[in-house]
Design a protein around this motif. Structure first.
Motif, PDB file in Angstrom:
ATOM      1  N   VAL B  93       0.839  -1.201   0.000  1.00 30.30           N
ATOM      2  CA  VAL B  93       0.000   0.000   0.000  1.00 30.30           C
ATOM      3  C   VAL B  93       0.875   1.253   0.000  1.00 30.30           C
ATOM      4  O   VAL B  93       0.592   2.229  -0.707  1.00 30.30           O
ATOM      5  CB  VAL B  93      -0.953  -0.001   1.221  1.00 30.30           C
ATOM      6  CG1 VAL B  93      -1.760   1.284   1.270  1.00 30.30           C
ATOM      7  CG2 VAL B  93      -1.869  -1.196   1.166  1.00 30.30           C
ATOM      8  N   GLU B  94       1.954   1.207   0.791  1.00 25.90           N
ATOM      9  CA  GLU B  94       2.853   2.364   0.853  1.00 25.90           C
ATOM     10  C   GLU B  94       3.512   2.629  -0.496  1.00 25.90           C
ATOM     11  O   GLU B  94       3.722   3.775  -0.884  1.00 25.90           O
ATOM     12  CB  GLU B  94       3.917   2.148   1.929  1.00 25.90           C
ATOM     13  CG  GLU B  94       3.381   2.397   3.325  1.00 25.90           C
ATOM     14  CD  GLU B  94       4.263   1.820   4.396  1.00 25.90           C
ATOM     15  OE1 GLU B  94       5.290   1.199   4.065  1.00 25.90           O
ATOM     16  OE2 GLU B  94       3.907   1.964   5.585  1.00 25.90           O
ATOM     17  N   LYS B  95       3.839   1.553  -1.206  1.00 23.13           N
ATOM     18  CA  LYS B  95       4.438   1.724  -2.536  1.00 23.13           C
ATOM     19  C   LYS B  95       3.431   2.391  -3.461  1.00 23.13           C
ATOM     20  O   LYS B  95       3.775   3.260  -4.272  1.00 23.13           O
ATOM     21  CB  LYS B  95       4.840   0.347  -3.067  1.00 23.13           C
ATOM     22  CG  LYS B  95       5.778   0.397  -4.268  1.00 23.13           C
ATOM     23  CD  LYS B  95       6.221  -1.013  -4.627  1.00 23.13           C
ATOM     24  CE  LYS B  95       6.880  -1.062  -5.988  1.00 23.13           C
ATOM     25  NZ  LYS B  95       7.096  -2.447  -6.426  1.00 23.13           N
ATOM     26  N   LEU B  96       2.171   2.012  -3.299  1.00 23.78           N
ATOM     27  CA  LEU B  96       1.097   2.598  -4.115  1.00 23.78           C
ATOM     28  C   LEU B  96       0.930   4.069  -3.771  1.00 23.78           C
ATOM     29  O   LEU B  96       0.722   4.919  -4.644  1.00 23.78           O
ATOM     30  CB  LEU B  96      -0.197   1.823  -3.831  1.00 23.78           C
ATOM     31  CG  LEU B  96      -1.358   1.892  -4.805  1.00 23.78           C
ATOM     32  CD1 LEU B  96      -0.928   1.426  -6.175  1.00 23.78           C
ATOM     33  CD2 LEU B  96      -2.494   1.031  -4.310  1.00 23.78           C
ATOM     34  N   LEU B  97       1.016   4.382  -2.474  1.00 22.51           N
ATOM     35  CA  LEU B  97       0.843   5.752  -2.008  1.00 22.51           C
ATOM     36  C   LEU B  97       2.091   6.600  -2.239  1.00 22.51           C
ATOM     37  O   LEU B  97       1.993   7.803  -2.434  1.00 22.51           O
ATOM     38  CB  LEU B  97       0.547   5.749  -0.498  1.00 22.51           C
ATOM     39  CG  LEU B  97      -0.882   5.588  -0.019  1.00 22.51           C
ATOM     40  CD1 LEU B  97      -0.897   5.435   1.485  1.00 22.51           C
ATOM     41  CD2 LEU B  97      -1.734   6.771  -0.426  1.00 22.51           C
ATOM     42  N   GLY B  98       3.243   5.937  -2.162  1.00 22.27           N
ATOM     43  CA  GLY B  98       4.510   6.654  -2.282  1.00 22.27           C
ATOM     44  C   GLY B  98       4.852   7.467  -1.060  1.00 22.27           C
ATOM     45  O   GLY B  98       5.268   8.619  -1.180  1.00 22.27           O
ATOM     46  N   VAL B  99       4.645   6.918   0.137  1.00 25.42           N
ATOM     47  CA  VAL B  99       4.984   7.666   1.357  1.00 25.42           C
ATOM     48  C   VAL B  99       6.366   7.285   1.861  1.00 25.42           C
ATOM     49  O   VAL B  99       6.853   6.182   1.617  1.00 25.42           O
ATOM     50  CB  VAL B  99       3.955   7.446   2.499  1.00 25.42           C
ATOM     51  CG1 VAL B  99       2.653   8.139   2.198  1.00 25.42           C
ATOM     52  CG2 VAL B  99       3.770   5.979   2.792  1.00 25.42           C
ATOM     53  N   PRO B 304      -5.337   5.948  -2.504  1.00 21.32           N
ATOM     54  CA  PRO B 304      -4.165   5.938  -3.371  1.00 21.32           C
ATOM     55  C   PRO B 304      -4.549   6.309  -4.800  1.00 21.32           C
ATOM     56  O   PRO B 304      -5.716   6.134  -5.189  1.00 21.32           O
ATOM     57  CB  PRO B 304      -3.679   4.491  -3.313  1.00 21.32           C
ATOM     58  CG  PRO B 304      -4.581   3.786  -2.387  1.00 21.32           C
ATOM     59  CD  PRO B 304      -5.769   4.609  -2.123  1.00 21.32           C
ATOM     60  N   PRO B 305      -3.572   6.814  -5.546  1.00 29.83           N
ATOM     61  CA  PRO B 305      -3.887   7.118  -6.952  1.00 29.83           C
ATOM     62  C   PRO B 305      -4.197   5.846  -7.732  1.00 29.83           C
ATOM     63  O   PRO B 305      -3.845   4.750  -7.302  1.00 29.83           O
ATOM     64  CB  PRO B 305      -2.601   7.774  -7.449  1.00 29.83           C
ATOM     65  CG  PRO B 305      -1.531   7.275  -6.528  1.00 29.83           C
ATOM     66  CD  PRO B 305      -2.193   7.114  -5.205  1.00 29.83           C
ATOM     67  N   GLU B 306      -4.854   6.010  -8.871  1.00 26.30           N
ATOM     68  CA  GLU B 306      -5.166   4.844  -9.701  1.00 26.30           C
ATOM     69  C   GLU B 306      -3.880   4.129 -10.102  1.00 26.30           C
ATOM     70  O   GLU B 306      -2.869   4.793 -10.356  1.00 26.30           O
ATOM     71  CB  GLU B 306      -5.899   5.288 -10.966  1.00 26.30           C
ATOM     72  CG  GLU B 306      -7.393   5.200 -10.829  1.00 26.30           C
ATOM     73  CD  GLU B 306      -8.081   5.554 -12.135  1.00 26.30           C
ATOM     74  OE1 GLU B 306      -7.695   4.968 -13.157  1.00 26.30           O
ATOM     75  OE2 GLU B 306      -8.971   6.412 -12.096  1.00 26.30           O
ATOM     76  N   GLY B 307      -3.934   2.848 -10.174  1.00 26.74           N
ATOM     77  CA  GLY B 307      -2.743   2.126 -10.590  1.00 26.74           C
ATOM     78  C   GLY B 307      -2.697   0.749  -9.951  1.00 26.74           C
ATOM     79  O   GLY B 307      -3.647   0.335  -9.279  1.00 26.74           O
ATOM     80  N   GLU B 308      -1.607   0.052 -10.187  1.00 29.26           N
ATOM     81  CA  GLU B 308      -1.472  -1.278  -9.621  1.00 29.26           C
ATOM     82  C   GLU B 308      -0.072  -1.439  -9.052  1.00 29.26           C
ATOM     83  O   GLU B 308       0.850  -0.738  -9.469  1.00 29.26           O
ATOM     84  CB  GLU B 308      -1.750  -2.351 -10.666  1.00 29.26           C
ATOM     85  CG  GLU B 308      -0.912  -2.200 -11.911  1.00 29.26           C
ATOM     86  CD  GLU B 308      -1.184  -3.301 -12.923  1.00 29.26           C
ATOM     87  OE1 GLU B 308      -2.243  -3.904 -12.860  1.00 29.26           O
ATOM     88  OE2 GLU B 308      -0.298  -3.536 -13.756  1.00 29.26           O
ATOM     89  N   VAL B 309       0.053  -2.357  -8.097  1.00 28.20           N
ATOM     90  CA  VAL B 309       1.343  -2.517  -7.444  1.00 28.20           C
ATOM     91  C   VAL B 309       1.517  -3.960  -7.012  1.00 28.20           C
ATOM     92  O   VAL B 309       0.550  -4.647  -6.692  1.00 28.20           O
ATOM     93  CB  VAL B 309       1.445  -1.553  -6.244  1.00 28.20           C
ATOM     94  CG1 VAL B 309       0.503  -1.972  -5.133  1.00 28.20           C
ATOM     95  CG2 VAL B 309       2.867  -1.468  -5.713  1.00 28.20           C
ATOM     96  N   TYR B 310       2.765  -4.417  -7.071  1.00 24.80           N
ATOM     97  CA  TYR B 310       3.074  -5.717  -6.484  1.00 24.80           C
ATOM     98  C   TYR B 310       4.284  -5.529  -5.600  1.00 24.80           C
ATOM     99  O   TYR B 310       5.290  -4.968  -6.027  1.00 24.80           O
ATOM    100  CB  TYR B 310       3.374  -6.775  -7.560  1.00 24.80           C
ATOM    101  CG  TYR B 310       3.801  -8.105  -6.978  1.00 24.80           C
ATOM    102  CD1 TYR B 310       2.845  -8.962  -6.431  1.00 24.80           C
ATOM    103  CD2 TYR B 310       5.134  -8.490  -6.936  1.00 24.80           C
ATOM    104  CE1 TYR B 310       3.224 -10.172  -5.870  1.00 24.80           C
ATOM    105  CE2 TYR B 310       5.517  -9.699  -6.384  1.00 24.80           C
ATOM    106  CZ  TYR B 310       4.552 -10.533  -5.857  1.00 24.80           C
ATOM    107  OH  TYR B 310       4.926 -11.734  -5.296  1.00 24.80           O
TER     108      TYR B 310
END
Lengths: 388, 376
Positions: B93-99, B304-310
């Motif tokens: 989630v943090e990677k998605l948020l970029g915090v 979080p902004p739109e997008g996907e993350v793994y």
């Protein structure tokens, strides 16, 4: 005439009742001992609730098993299913007849005592195999078959492992074996150390104890042959198992540890007093020594159980046929040679030769028997250390 | 009937195969796993793994709750390594948020994750040894695991499902006495590992039961997607902590133990060595930990902004990854979990064929599966 005959019967009956009663209670407290020693090894408390330090726990367990619901699988062979626990129990109790507890207290002494014990005690396995079959379930069936195979392979070795003792004792009577040891002042473990070791290993397998508890193997076969058993029928199996344990310990104490003989016999301490009291003490004190020796072997069994992992079924057979059987055969030859020198040599020459010979047999056997070649050194461990 | 014998399939003496259901209530299947074993005598001819007895639809549930609420679901996946699950989800989630996460929180996370690795391996060692019959080791392991649970209880108030690592940091700072207690544990623990080794590592019976059992080569292990100690046991040097460093693992000096052959014994040794390495990491982290904030500035409602993350981490059992798709709302659009136990279980059939019934148990134990994670 008739009077003395009746008196014999009454005395025999009293003895039987005392031995059976005491042993049944001893079984319960062997289970208690097992739990306490196990708890001690595993740094926990064990039973503590019922009575002081859980001392009444075995009795509470017994009562609980009495009033539990008795479940029979619907497609089980009902007659056999009921019969099996009894078939297991009867030989275990029968064998008690020839166990000499003290010079004045044994139910009977027959001149083929040891042979009788091996003959009768191996009948118990019928109960296990039939229990596996009668349950009509796959795990018990596998457990039952395992126990049959195990019994066949270890019965041979256990029989051969005591031949050395018989050579020295020159008798099969349990009482005479003890008397022989008392006379000569040496316990047969001193002349037959390898025999004792083989006997203990085989006895572990015979009584289905870890590391050889494959018929039960609660992690693989759930509980093996007794999976479908509950309540009193289960208790009977339990009783038989622990009774067998006591019996093999008693045989071990008789054959190798001098039976009722005191380890302090060389001090020649006379029991003080006279009359009834003296006779009573003369009967009691040897029995105490005997029980202590039995307890020692029982403790050994429990200690081993809570220390080692379990062997696999094929490994068990391999050990039985490829290691224990050849070793016990070698031991018989060794015992023969030993007996030849026994009378001729002084003790300070004889014993170093015996123990040195035993050590030599073990070392040579380890070299010859392939699966034993790296018994002490783990090759794999050193592989690993170089790899990382 | 000599004719019948002549016409039979084989001239050899042949036994009938039986099918045995092992589980889902078997004591040694580590949860509700069902194995359909085809046995010839005691030799396993075939094995079918049936799962799904614990399926709760966690991935679907995650789409119904917001990002913060989902942390508690991750606790319940691998319930003997909840901290690691928290961490994996939160990192994604943090990677998605970029915090940016405060230093102190990063250190606390590493301490938690590594202590959790030790606790998880202890549970594995205990149950694995018990499967093979060494019950005493089981209780010894639980004795030490208890110390770690006490530490986690100090941190989070819970003993199994911690919900401690939050998005942006951790839920609370280290309480008074935590560092001392942790240090005391770390000082005594290596001696306990030696104690287990004394009981097992050079024990002839243990060797007989584990060496050459459930062998899987490095190539096969990679093909089947094995990860974690099960992969490293086969000699593949792959650890997410080293390969794709996350959090602050690049600041610590630790070794990645590998095996040579890929059998049960190798996996056992690798896990034992991992515990030693984890002790080292936690010790370093405790001595380097700075003062400061434990929570980054994260909005109350996370969108979080739109997008996907793994993002994956090296959980005690292997690579644990979270794939999250965000549509910009406060709830994830899709969550997909890559649980190590589920993927590792794939290799079970290959490992078990040709072995005996007793080995089936040893192999289940060596894979270190948790059914909560397999079924999700």
């Amino acid at each position: 005439m008739i009077y003395s005959f009746l008196r014999d019967i009454v005395v025999a009956l009293i003895k039987i009742v005392v031995v059976m009663g005491v042993c049944a209670l001893a079984v319960a407290y062997t289970a208690y001992l097992e739990r306490k020693v196990c708890a001690w090894i595993q740094s926990r408390l064990g039973p503590m609730r019922v009575g002081y330090h859980g001392i009444l726990q075995p009795i509470a367990d017994g009562l609980k098993l009495f009033i539990k619901e008795d479940i029979i699988p619907s497609k089980a062979d009902k007659i056999l299913f009921y019969l099996c626990p009894v078939i297991c129990l009867v030989p275990a109790f029968t064998v008690l007849a020839v166990i000499p507890w003290s010079p004045s207290f044994y139910i009977t002494d027959i001149n083929i005592g040891l042979l009788f014990i091996f003959a009768v005690s191996s009948l118990g396995v019928f109960g296990l195999v039939m229990a596996g079959w009668a349950s009509n379930s796959k795990y018990p069936l596998i457990g039952g078959l395992r126990s049959a195979a195990q019994m066949v392979s270890y019965e041979v070795s256990i029989g051969l492992s005591v031949i050395g003792v018989l050579i020295f004792a020159e008798s099969l009577s349990m009482v005479e074996i003890i008397e022989k040891q008392a006379e000569s002042g040496i316990w047969f473990i001193l002349v037959q150390p390898l025999g004792f070791f083989l006997y203990i290993v085989c006895a572990l397998a015979e009584t289905n104890r870890l590391p050889f508890d494959l018929p039960e193997a609660e992690t693989e076969l759930v509980a093996g042959y007794q999976t479908e058993y509950s309540a009193m029928k289960f208790a009977f199996f339990y009783l038989a198992e622990y009774l067998n344990m006591i019996v093999v310990s008693a045989i071990g104490a008789t054959l190798f540890l001098g039976g009722w003989g005191s380890p302090l016999a060389f001090l020649h301490i006379e029991i003080p007093g006279s009359g009834m009291m003296k006779a009573f003490l003369e009967g009691l004190i040897p029995a105490v020594w005997f029980c202590l020796k039995v307890l020692f072997i029982l403790f050994l069994f429990i200690w081993i159980r809570w220390t080692f992992p379990r062997y696999r079924y094929d490994q068990l057979m391999q050990i039985g046929w490829k290691i224990l059987l050849p070793l016990s055969l070698i031991n018989i030859g060794f015992a023969g040679i030993e007996y030849f020198f026994y009378e001729k040599l002084a003790w300070y020459i004889f014993y170093p030769i015996v123990w040195g010979g035993t050590a030599l047999i073990i070392i040579i056997s380890f070299k010859f028997i392939k699966s034993f070649e790296n018994f002490c050194v783990s090759k794999r461990r050193s592989d690993y250390e170089t790899a990382t | 009937m000599p004719e019948k014998i002549k016409n039979s399939e084989s001239e050899d003496f042949k036994t009938e195969e039986i099918i045995v259901n092992m589980g889902p209530q078997h004591p040694s299947t580590h949860g509700v796993l069902r194995l359909i074993l085809t046995l010839d005598g005691e030799v396993v001819k075939d094995c079918e793994v049936v799962i799904g007895y614990l399926h709760r639809g966690v991935e679907k549930l995650c789409e119904q709750r917001d990002y913060r609420q989902n942390i508690v679901y991750t606790d319940r996946l691998d319930y003997v390594a909840s901290m690691s699950n928290n961490l994996a989800y939160v990192l994604a989630v943090e990677k998605l948020l970029g915090v940016e996460i405060p230093e102190r929180a990063e250190y606390i996370r590493v301490i938690c994750a590594e202590l959790q690795r030790i606790a998880s391996h202890l549970l594995w060692l205990g149950t694995h040894a018990m499967d093979i019959g060494a019950v005493t080791v089981f209780l010894y392991c639980f004795r030490e695991r208890e110390d770690i649970l006490d530490l986690f209880e100090m941190l989070s108030g819970a003993r199994l499902t911690y919900n401690y690592i939050h998005i942006g940091g951790v839920a609370a700072d280290l309480p008074d006495g935590f560092v001392e207690k942790a240090k005391k544990f770390l000082d005594t623990f290596p001696a306990h590992i030696d104690e287990y080794e004394q009981l097992l590592s050079k024990n002839r019976m243990w060797l007989d039961r584990t060496v050459d059992i459930g062998v899987i080569s490095g190539e096969d292990a990679i093909d089947l997607g094995l990860s974690g100690p099960s992969l490293r046991g086969s000699g593949v040097k792959w650890d997410v902590r080293k390969a794709e460093p996350y959090s602050i693992y690049d600041r610590f000096d630790f070794k990645v133990p590998i095996g040579s052959k890929g059998d049960t014994y190798d996996r056992y040794i690798v896990r034992l060595e991992e515990m030693r390495q984890s002790v080292k990491i936690v010790k370093d982290a405790l001595s380097q930990i700075p003062d400061g904030e434990i929570m980054a500035k994260v909005p109350r409602i996370i969108k979080p902004p739109e997008g996907e993350v793994y993002r994956s981490i090296e959980a005690p059992k292997g690579e644990l990854g979270f794939y999250i798709v965000s549509d910009g709302s406060d709830k994830p659009y899709r969550v997909k979990i890559r649980p190590p136990s589920f993927v590792n279980l794939e290799s079970f059939k290959k490992m078990v064929q040709g072995h005996l019934v007793a080995d089936v148990i040893a192999i289940i134990g060596t894979l270190d599966i948790v059914l909560g994670e397999v079924d999700r």
